[in-house]
Design a protein around this motif. Sequence first.
Motif, PDB file in Angstrom:
ATOM      1  N   GLN A  48       0.826  -1.208   0.000  1.00 50.01           N
ATOM      2  CA  GLN A  48       0.000   0.000   0.000  1.00 50.01           C
ATOM      3  C   GLN A  48       0.865   1.265   0.000  1.00 50.01           C
ATOM      4  N   ALA A  49       1.940   1.261   0.801  1.00 47.96           N
ATOM      5  CA  ALA A  49       2.841   2.418   0.828  1.00 47.96           C
ATOM      6  C   ALA A  49       3.482   2.615  -0.535  1.00 47.96           C
ATOM      7  N   TYR A  50       3.893   1.525  -1.172  1.00 44.25           N
ATOM      8  CA  TYR A  50       4.504   1.596  -2.494  1.00 44.25           C
ATOM      9  C   TYR A  50       3.512   2.157  -3.510  1.00 44.25           C
ATOM     10  N   GLU A  51       2.280   1.627  -3.472  1.00 45.32           N
ATOM     11  CA  GLU A  51       1.257   2.096  -4.407  1.00 45.32           C
ATOM     12  C   GLU A  51       0.947   3.572  -4.165  1.00 45.32           C
ATOM     13  N   GLY A  52       0.933   3.973  -2.877  1.00 40.08           N
ATOM     14  CA  GLY A  52       0.700   5.381  -2.550  1.00 40.08           C
ATOM     15  C   GLY A  52       1.817   6.262  -3.096  1.00 40.08           C
ATOM     16  N   GLU A  71       1.256  11.499  -9.988  1.00 35.22           N
ATOM     17  CA  GLU A  71       0.598  12.813  -9.903  1.00 35.22           C
ATOM     18  C   GLU A  71       1.617  13.931 -10.086  1.00 35.22           C
ATOM     19  N   ALA A  72       2.781  13.747  -9.440  1.00 31.72           N
ATOM     20  CA  ALA A  72       3.830  14.765  -9.561  1.00 31.72           C
ATOM     21  C   ALA A  72       4.322  14.847 -11.000  1.00 31.72           C
TER      22      ALA A  72
END
Length: 194
Positions: free
Chosen positions: A171-175, A182-183
């Motif tokens: 989840q952290a990786y996907e975030g 987005e950046a």
Amino acid sequence: DESMDTLRRYEREHQLLAVTPDRERLMNIDGERLEQLQKELATVEGTRIEKEAIHRRVQAGDTQMLQSGFLEENLKKQAELEGQLAQLSNKFGPNFPQVQRIRAELTEVRRTLATEKERLSKEIEAVYQSAVEQESLTRSEIEEQRKKVSGGSDQLMQDNILKRDVELNRQAYEGLLQKFQEATNTASLKTVSA
């Protein structure tokens, strides 16, 4: 990726597969076996206590616990010979040949009785020791089964912790990936607008 490697390594080392209905069924079987062994222990303990009581009475000299057809037969014979000996001794005296013959026969019957009582005592001792050993073996089996059941639970708990770590890292990786995208998109829009 490192947490996934740790999870896979742990599962290999502890021969864990994913918790499937089959694995859960095996864990239930282990639990049922433990329950069965505990019931068996209650029966085995009861038998040991019963045999111990008999054993103690025999050691204390209670010959009523000693039973065999051969013993009963020789006890009757002893009583008959003692009755005959008393009658003939009173009537003819201790040196009468028939009195001496009955006295010798009575001595032999008493020796046979002593041998039979000793044999029966040893048999009772062996049965008692066997019950003690059976109880000990059952207790050992229970301990092994307890370790198996609790070890399986501990391993599954650790496995679940590692799986949670993998999921959190994913989840952290996907975030992070999403924020990076987005950046990147924001940077691309700024470049296009400029």
